[in-house]
Design a protein around this motif. Structure first.
Motif, PDB file in Angstrom:
ATOM      1  N   GLU A   9      -7.992   0.939  -3.391  1.00 25.71           N
ATOM      2  CA  GLU A   9      -8.129   0.459  -2.150  1.00 25.71           C
ATOM      3  C   GLU A   9      -6.433   0.406  -1.395  1.00 25.71           C
ATOM      4  O   GLU A   9      -6.454   0.231  -0.152  1.00 25.71           O
ATOM      5  CB  GLU A   9      -8.341  -1.121  -2.049  1.00 25.71           C
ATOM      6  N   ARG A  10      -5.438   0.636  -2.402  1.00 29.81           N
ATOM      7  CA  ARG A  10      -4.086   0.605  -1.961  1.00 29.81           C
ATOM      8  C   ARG A  10      -3.351   1.747  -2.194  1.00 29.81           C
ATOM      9  O   ARG A  10      -2.161   1.920  -1.659  1.00 29.81           O
ATOM     10  CB  ARG A  10      -3.492  -0.703  -2.745  1.00 29.81           C
ATOM     11  N   ARG A  19       0.934  -0.981  -0.105  1.00 28.12           N
ATOM     12  CA  ARG A  19       0.120   0.054   0.166  1.00 28.12           C
ATOM     13  C   ARG A  19       0.907   1.165  -0.101  1.00 28.12           C
ATOM     14  O   ARG A  19       2.146   1.123   0.491  1.00 28.12           O
ATOM     15  CB  ARG A  19      -0.881   0.084   1.257  1.00 28.12           C
ATOM     16  N   GLN A  45      -3.477   5.864  -1.151  1.00 29.17           N
ATOM     17  CA  GLN A  45      -4.170   6.985  -0.665  1.00 29.17           C
ATOM     18  C   GLN A  45      -3.505   8.468  -1.026  1.00 29.17           C
ATOM     19  O   GLN A  45      -2.234   8.399  -0.925  1.00 29.17           O
ATOM     20  CB  GLN A  45      -4.137   6.910   1.041  1.00 29.17           C
TER      21      GLN A  45
END
Length: 354
Positions: free
Chosen positions: A173-174, A145, A176
């Motif tokens: 989802e991984r 991530r 940000q």
């Protein structure tokens, strides 16, 4: 050994009013030479009015996977610098079909993809190498991530805005992404303002578990990188987990007092398998001495920032004016920046081949 080759420009993409992305084609015979790790940079060279100009630009495209062919193309981002001899040329004169002299990849601001949580704090054009790092990591390692905290003046001045948005869409989802604008209010997200040590110390723990981050990548202007490092250290992050690359340092930041080199100093150099010994002129850096005798010596910024002129100190002692490129473990192992080094002993020996 780093070498220059002419590479054709296949695309010139305007990113903002003051920045472009240049795409360079790599012919089949040179693809292994231009194999690069995510986060490495290229040195571009041109001669204008009889003067050689070299500038270093990070590769923003993903790195080729191990075992795959070397890259067919390389992409770099160039932001205009006031009075910049190369950046002005890049923005105003370079066209598709031109050839540029390009050094093979270099640099140690890199990440070998592995599972875990990684994060970056970048400012302005500091997004360039981190874009390569993040895109390579997320594509190769499903267990990884990445948190990207980026600082820019305004939305219009933000480089690689679409590329980062595409990456976020690919890995929602991984990845940000947190954007802070210093001169423009956003309708949503964080308030505007500069990212300094105090703000980062409060912000980072609110965004992610700081202690679980396997590697922090700080890239951009000297001020931002320094503020981010101090914030991380105050939060208990060890120096081994913090990686830095500085794109610009103002003058007057020498790290040690000036001193006169011993009279009749000489430097002995091993470079590309050949050696030589030459006298060091008063006030010269060791790189300047070497270049007078071996114009093929590797260098780019001459400012202690890029690390292209890194050499192993075999014998003697040197004083470095400043160092923004070598990690502590590199200097402890005996590496120096030739562009910042002055002899402190009558004889000095450098090895550029290690």
């Amino acid at each position: 050994m780093a070498r220059f080759h002419p590479l054709p420009v296949t695309a010139v993409d305007r990113l903002t009013d003051d920045s472009v992305a240049l795409t360079l084609a790599v012919p089949p015979g040179l693809r292994e030479e231009y194999r690069h790790a995510p986060g490495q940079h290229l040195t571009l060279r041109r001669v204008a009015d009889g003067v050689e100009i070299r500038r270093t630009y990070s590769i923003c495209s993903p790195a080729p996977a191990p075992g795959a062919d070397g890259p067919r193309t390389l992409r770099v981002g160039v932001r205009l610098v006031d009075g910049g001899a190369f950046s002005t040329y890049a923005l105003k004169e370079i066209n598709v079909g031109d050839e540029l002299e390009v050094m093979t990849p270099a640099g140690r601001f890199t990440l070998e993809p592995a599972p875990g949580l990684y994060a970056a704090v970048v400012g302005g054009s500091g997004i360039t190498p981190v874009l390569s790092i993040a895109s390579t990591l997320l594509a190769r390692e499903p267990g990884a991530r990445f948190c990207l905290i980026r600082s820019d003046r305004t939305t219009a001045s933000t480089m690689f805005l679409e590329e980062v948005a595409d990456l976020k869409d690919r890995y929602p989802e991984r990845l940000q992404v947190v954007t802070v604008l210093s001169r423009e209010e956003q309708q949503a997200g964080l308030p505007s303002g500069r990212l300094d040590q105090g703000r980062l110390t409060q912000l980072l723990p609110a965004l992610l578990p700081v202690g679980e981050v396997a590697g922090w990548f700080l890239c951009g202007p000297y001020g931002l990188v320094g503020q981010a490092e101090r914030a991380l250290r105050s939060l208990g992050v060890t120096k081994a987990r913090i990686h830095q690359e500085i794109f610009h340092v103002d003058g007057g930041t020498a790290s040690g007092p000036a001193s006169t080199a011993p009279a009749n100093s000489t430097v002995t150099v091993r470079l590309d398998g050949r050696g030589g010994t030459w006298p060091v002129r008063d006030g010269e850096t060791l790189l300047e001495t070497v270049l007078r005798n071996r114009p093929d010596a590797p260098y780019a910024c001459k400012g202690g920032v890029c690390g292209t002129c890194r050499a192993f100190l075999v014998a003697g002692e040197v004083r470095m004016d400043r160092n923004f490129a070598l990690e502590p473990e590199e200097t402890e192992a005996g590496y120096v920046l030739a562009c910042q080094s002055h002899p402190r002993t009558e004889t000095v020996e450098l090895d550029f081949d290690r």
